[in-house]
Design a protein around this motif. Structure first.
Motif, PDB file in Angstrom:
ATOM      1  N   ALA A   1       2.769  -1.482 -25.913  1.00  0.00           N
ATOM      2  CA  ALA A   1       3.416  -2.343 -26.761  1.00  0.00           C
ATOM      3  C   ALA A   1       4.572  -3.269 -26.297  1.00  0.00           C
ATOM      4  O   ALA A   1       5.229  -2.719 -25.298  1.00  0.00           O
TER       5      ALA A   1
ATOM      6  N   THR B   1      10.809   4.829 -34.479  1.00  0.00           N
ATOM      7  CA  THR B   1      10.288   3.765 -33.875  1.00  0.00           C
ATOM      8  C   THR B   1      10.907   3.335 -32.772  1.00  0.00           C
ATOM      9  O   THR B   1      11.899   3.590 -32.403  1.00  0.00           O
TER      10      THR B   1
ATOM     11  N   ASP C   1       8.010   9.036 -24.446  1.00  0.00           N
ATOM     12  CA  ASP C   1       7.963   7.697 -24.104  1.00  0.00           C
ATOM     13  C   ASP C   1       9.209   7.060 -23.433  1.00  0.00           C
ATOM     14  O   ASP C   1      10.308   7.545 -23.523  1.00  0.00           O
TER      15      ASP C   1
ATOM     16  N   ARG D   1       4.045   4.523 -22.280  1.00  0.00           N
ATOM     17  CA  ARG D   1       3.586   5.775 -22.363  1.00  0.00           C
ATOM     18  C   ARG D   1       2.525   6.385 -21.512  1.00  0.00           C
ATOM     19  O   ARG D   1       1.635   5.388 -21.206  1.00  0.00           O
TER      20      ARG D   1
ATOM     21  N   PHE E   1       7.515  -5.257 -27.861  1.00  0.00           N
ATOM     22  CA  PHE E   1       8.247  -5.427 -29.259  1.00  0.00           C
ATOM     23  C   PHE E   1       9.280  -6.858 -29.115  1.00  0.00           C
ATOM     24  O   PHE E   1       9.940  -6.928 -28.023  1.00  0.00           O
TER      25      PHE E   1
ATOM     26  N   THR F   1       5.265  -5.038 -37.359  1.00  0.00           N
ATOM     27  CA  THR F   1       3.840  -4.601 -36.920  1.00  0.00           C
ATOM     28  C   THR F   1       4.081  -4.012 -35.254  1.00  0.00           C
ATOM     29  O   THR F   1       3.256  -3.059 -35.091  1.00  0.00           O
ATOM     30  N   GLU F   2       4.604  -4.479 -34.444  1.00  0.00           N
ATOM     31  CA  GLU F   2       4.763  -3.987 -33.084  1.00  0.00           C
ATOM     32  C   GLU F   2       6.059  -3.057 -33.013  1.00  0.00           C
ATOM     33  O   GLU F   2       6.207  -2.674 -31.777  1.00  0.00           O
ATOM     34  N   ASN F   3       6.802  -2.443 -34.076  1.00  0.00           N
ATOM     35  CA  ASN F   3       7.543  -1.519 -34.222  1.00  0.00           C
ATOM     36  C   ASN F   3       6.901  -0.399 -34.023  1.00  0.00           C
ATOM     37  O   ASN F   3       6.879   0.463 -35.026  1.00  0.00           O
ATOM     38  N   LYS F   4       6.139   0.285 -32.950  1.00  0.00           N
ATOM     39  CA  LYS F   4       5.498   1.391 -32.964  1.00  0.00           C
ATOM     40  C   LYS F   4       6.238   2.707 -32.971  1.00  0.00           C
ATOM     41  O   LYS F   4       7.360   2.857 -32.620  1.00  0.00           O
ATOM     42  N   LEU F   5       5.481   3.760 -33.627  1.00  0.00           N
ATOM     43  CA  LEU F   5       5.881   5.189 -33.660  1.00  0.00           C
ATOM     44  C   LEU F   5       6.300   5.611 -32.212  1.00  0.00           C
ATOM     45  O   LEU F   5       5.115   5.295 -31.249  1.00  0.00           O
TER      46      LEU F   5
END
Length: 804
Positions: free
Chosen positions: A274, A244, A297, A268, A276, A288-292
């Motif tokens: 997003a 993440t 990226d 991306r 963070f 929740t904003e800690n995206k995969l």
């Protein structure tokens, strides 16, 4: 291990059919078959779905020998075909664990500016907080497959088969009997639907429902992400595909000292998808904003926009980043809230103006509405140490300390709560108070009047009351006891104390104490005019008299009790005789009238070979010296020691003199021939008599060329001794020469006009020729002339030589 053996055996049996088929067709040698040829045969004949029993039976039908099977076992142990399925027996579990990706070490220390830590930077220094994903979680349905991922396809039900595949760089897997199937870019659910549709061609039960298909994610691929902007270690990082944003930030060391912790973008394909905010995790645990992350990226850390400093009475002094002009209240929440000793009435703010600095004071009711600006410095003061309602009481009370003025507004109520001790001094207590001009004052009160209600005394803030102990106001009474008691000294006094009490407290009487004449010296407290000439009154107490009469005499403070020794009491006195007697050792003398001849007789007389002419006696001296005598003695000893050039002699002299022994010359032959004569001296405590063996040498010292020992012979005289020692030195004073005889007596040279008579030489004699000193200083003759308490320096030198 069981799974590995089963897999090996299955591959072995499948290879058997391939080999037999190829051998029948082309007559190929078994040792020449490749792994690829084996796998091609299995796929062409669709043998992978057969059970082990069926495969073994068909192998025997093809005529394979046991020797051929053993050869193939060795070949199959290394077989691992790429892109092909590895079959598993029904019910087996796939236990391969996903391999993590190694990251860089954390920061060595948090970032700080002007002594304040940037809040949030410390999490990038923790060894155990890496945000690393749990690689062994169940396969997420929304996980997007890509090149390098390993999937495990499990078919169970009417048909039972498990195979693993690695997605190729073009995003496909190659399923036996079907061909390439493109799964790259699909999530788990989509990949499952596609495989179920494709595999229904060879597993009809997938459509009928009596066979099921399941996909699990095995080893996951690695991805490469780029971190740019205000990052500690910017660059390209290889991470696991389930990593993440926070995981990537930790790997890169987090933001720099000017990097933002609240505006971290995930980009991306050129688009920001997003933002963070690390504070959401730090304060709320929100990820929740800690995206995969996905391949290629970009994570961009921008410089901070607004930051403030918080110092003082808060739980966490640090630098905090703001978003959207947050208020004072919010920043105090970031700082963990106010500490216990904080002043909650206001906050001070130092702010940068257009040209100058601004000082702001924000009351508590304005904290929520006051917005902060970047660069603001918040200072929260501590409350003052001043008490608004404190009174204190100390001294002779049961519970001293601090009390509230609200409940003890007067001295009587304070005394009733704190409680007076039994030995409190009631006539006067002191109240310390600050006046209106802040000058201290002391107010005396009578505690009896306060407690009886005759006097009211209101208290004020910061009053301090001190109650005296009665015992502290009394003098420290004691008595002294001296003389023949075991522990003389100062004793504490108590009323009705008697002489016997003082004696017992001093450890009792010594053996020779006189109990009939104990003196008590008392201060004369009658200071009337005409009577001041008598300062001390002396009483005599007889402890052997009537006890009632003795106990009627009570001691008073500062009395001095003296216990004297009985007049005729004497402790045993010891003397020693050493050397050439039959029974040398220590003897107890019977009284003051025992003589030297008596001791020699008690010692069994002289031995054969004794030399009585060399006998001498050591006796304690310098007894009963005053302080002035001691000073004179020390000075003369120092003078004597300075005359020695040999340090060993000086040490011996020091040791001898410290023992307080004096040398006495004896004429033992006259003593033994005429007992009771004047030369037959009385013995004293500590006397030491030394009787040497027959002496056979004479020794020269000081002012000769060769000081030496010379064998004594008949006719040896002073001149011959000097001649055999090389003669006198140029500064040698032969006219002042002297001889120390073996018994310690001294014979000097006698001079009359031009005639000189030298002393006689006997065995054991020591010949001294003084040397005249040049310049200033004390000569040898002057040292010899020192008298007084130190009677004979020469005899001491002789004694030192004798003790060598």
């Amino acid at each position: 291990m069981f799974l590995q053996k089963t897999k090996l055996f299955s591959l072995l049996l499948m290879a058997v059919f391939c080999i037999q088929s190829m051998a029948q067709v082309g007559g190929m040698n078994i040792d020449q078959l490749t792994d690829q040829q084996i796998m091609q045969f299995i796929q062409a004949n669709n043998l992978s779905g057969l059970s082990e029993a069926e495969l073994e039976s068909k192998a025997r039908e093809r005529g394979l020998s046991n020797d051929q099977i053993q050869k193939l076992k060795a070949r199959m142990s290394t077989l691992n075909p790429q892109g092909a399925g590895s079959e598993k027996k029904s019910g087996e579990q796939i236990s391969d664990q996903r391999k993590p990706v190694s990251y860089l070490l954390p920061k060595p220390r948090p970032d700080s500016i002007n002594g304040l830590v940037i809040f949030g930077s410390d999490i990038f220094t923790k060894d155990n907080l890496t945000f690393e994903p749990n690689l062994n979680l169940p396969t997420p349905n929304q996980y997007v497959l890509g090149a390098g991922d390993q999937i495990k396809v499990d078919i169970f039900g009417y048909s039972d088969k498990t195979q693993s595949f690695t997605i190729s760089p073009d995003g496909t897997i190659r399923y036996p009997n079907i061909g390439p199937i493109k799964l790259g870019g699909l999530n788990i659910n989509e990949a499952k639907a596609k495989l179920q549709s494709q595999l229904a061609k060879i597993y009809p039960g997938l459509k009928g429902g009596n066979t099921s298909l399941q996909i699990t994610l095995g080893q996951i691929r690695s991805i490469r992400v780029n971190l740019i902007g205000e990052i500690t270690r910017p660059g390209t990082y290889t991470l696991s595909s389930v990593s993440t944003i926070a995981n990537a930030l930790y790997a890169a060391g987090g933001p720099t000292t000017i990097g933002s912790y609240r505006n971290i973008e995930l980009i991306r394909a050129g688009k920001s998808i997003a933002t963070f905010d690390l504070y959401s995790y730090l304060f709320n645990g929100d990820l929740t904003e800690n995206k995969l992350l996905q391949d290629d990226d970009v994570i961009k850390v921008s410089p901070y926009v607004s930051r403030v400093e918080v110092r003082g009475a808060v739980k966490r002094n640090a630098i905090y980043e703001l978003s959207n002009q947050e208020s004072v209240s919010r920043v105090i929440e970031y700082a963990g809230g106010l500490s216990d000793e904080a002043n909650r009435n206001f906050v001070k703010i130092n702010r940068f103006g257009l040209k100058d600095r601004l000082a702001l004071t924000i009351p508590q009711d304005k904290w929520s509405s006051t917005k902060l600006q970047t660069g603001d410095q918040l200072m929260i003061d501590e409350i003052s140490m001043r008490f608004s309602n404190r009174v204190q009481i100390f001294g002779a009370v049961l519970t001293p300390g601090t009390y509230s003025l609200n409940t003890t507004n007067d001295l009587k109520s304070l005394l009733s709560i704190s409680g007076l001790q039994e030995d409190a001094y009631m006539e006067r207590a002191v109240v310390r108070r600050l006046r209106t001009d802040y000058q201290p004052e002391m107010i005396g009160v009578n505690l009896r009047d306060i407690l009886s209600g005759q006097q009211a005394f209101p208290l004020q803030r910061e009053d301090s009351v001190h109650i005296y102990f009665y015992r502290d106001l009394l003098p420290e009474y004691n008595i002294s006891i001296e003389g023949e008691v075991n522990r003389p000294g100062v004793l504490p006094y108590a009323k009705k104390m008697h002489v016997w009490d003082a004696v017992l407290l001093a450890g009792g009487l010594k053996d020779g104490a006189n109990k009939t004449r104990i003196e008590v010296a008392r201060r004369n407290r009658d200071t009337s005019v005409g009577k001041i000439d008598k300062f001390t009154i002396v009483y005599s107490v007889d402890l052997d008299s009537n006890m009632e009469q003795t106990m009627s005499f009570a001691l008073e403070p500062y009395d001095v009790v003296v216990v004297r020794r009985n007049a005729g009491y004497k402790e045993q006195m010891k003397v020693s005789i050493e050397g050439e007697v039959n029974f040398p050792g220590t003897y107890i003398i019977s009284g003051n009238k025992e003589r030297l001849s008596d001791l020699v007789k008690r010692a069994g007389g002289l031995r054969e070979g004794a030399y009585p002419q060399g006998a001498f006696l050591l006796r304690k001296t310098f007894e009963g010296l005053t302080s002035n005598d001691s000073i004179i003695l020390k000075n003369k000893i120092a003078t004597l020691k300075s005359s020695f050039s040999d340090t060993l002699k000086a040490k011996q002299a020091d040791s001898l003199l410290s023992g307080e022994m004096k040398l006495l010359g004896l004429n033992l032959l006259n003593v033994l021939s005429s007992p009771g004569s004047t030369e037959d001296i009385f013995l004293m405590e500590g006397d030491v008599i030394k009787i040497p063996q027959q002496l056979q040498t004479v020794q020269t010292f000081s002012g000769v060329y060769f000081p030496k020992k010379i064998v004594y012979r008949s006719g040896l005289n002073f001149r011959k001794v000097l001649r055999e020692s090389g003669g006198a030195l140029p500064l040698g004073q032969k006219r002042k020469s002297y001889v120390v005889n073996a018994n310690g007596s001294i014979s000097t040279t006698k001079n009359f006009l031009f005639f000189r008579n030298y002393p006689a030489i006997t065995p054991g004699s020591e010949v001294y020729v003084p040397v005249r000193k040049q310049g200033k200083g004390i000569s040898t003759a002057e040292i010899v002339g020192i008298s007084g308490v130190l009677t004979s320096v020469v005899s001491m030198i002789f004694l030192i030589r004798t003790l060598q």
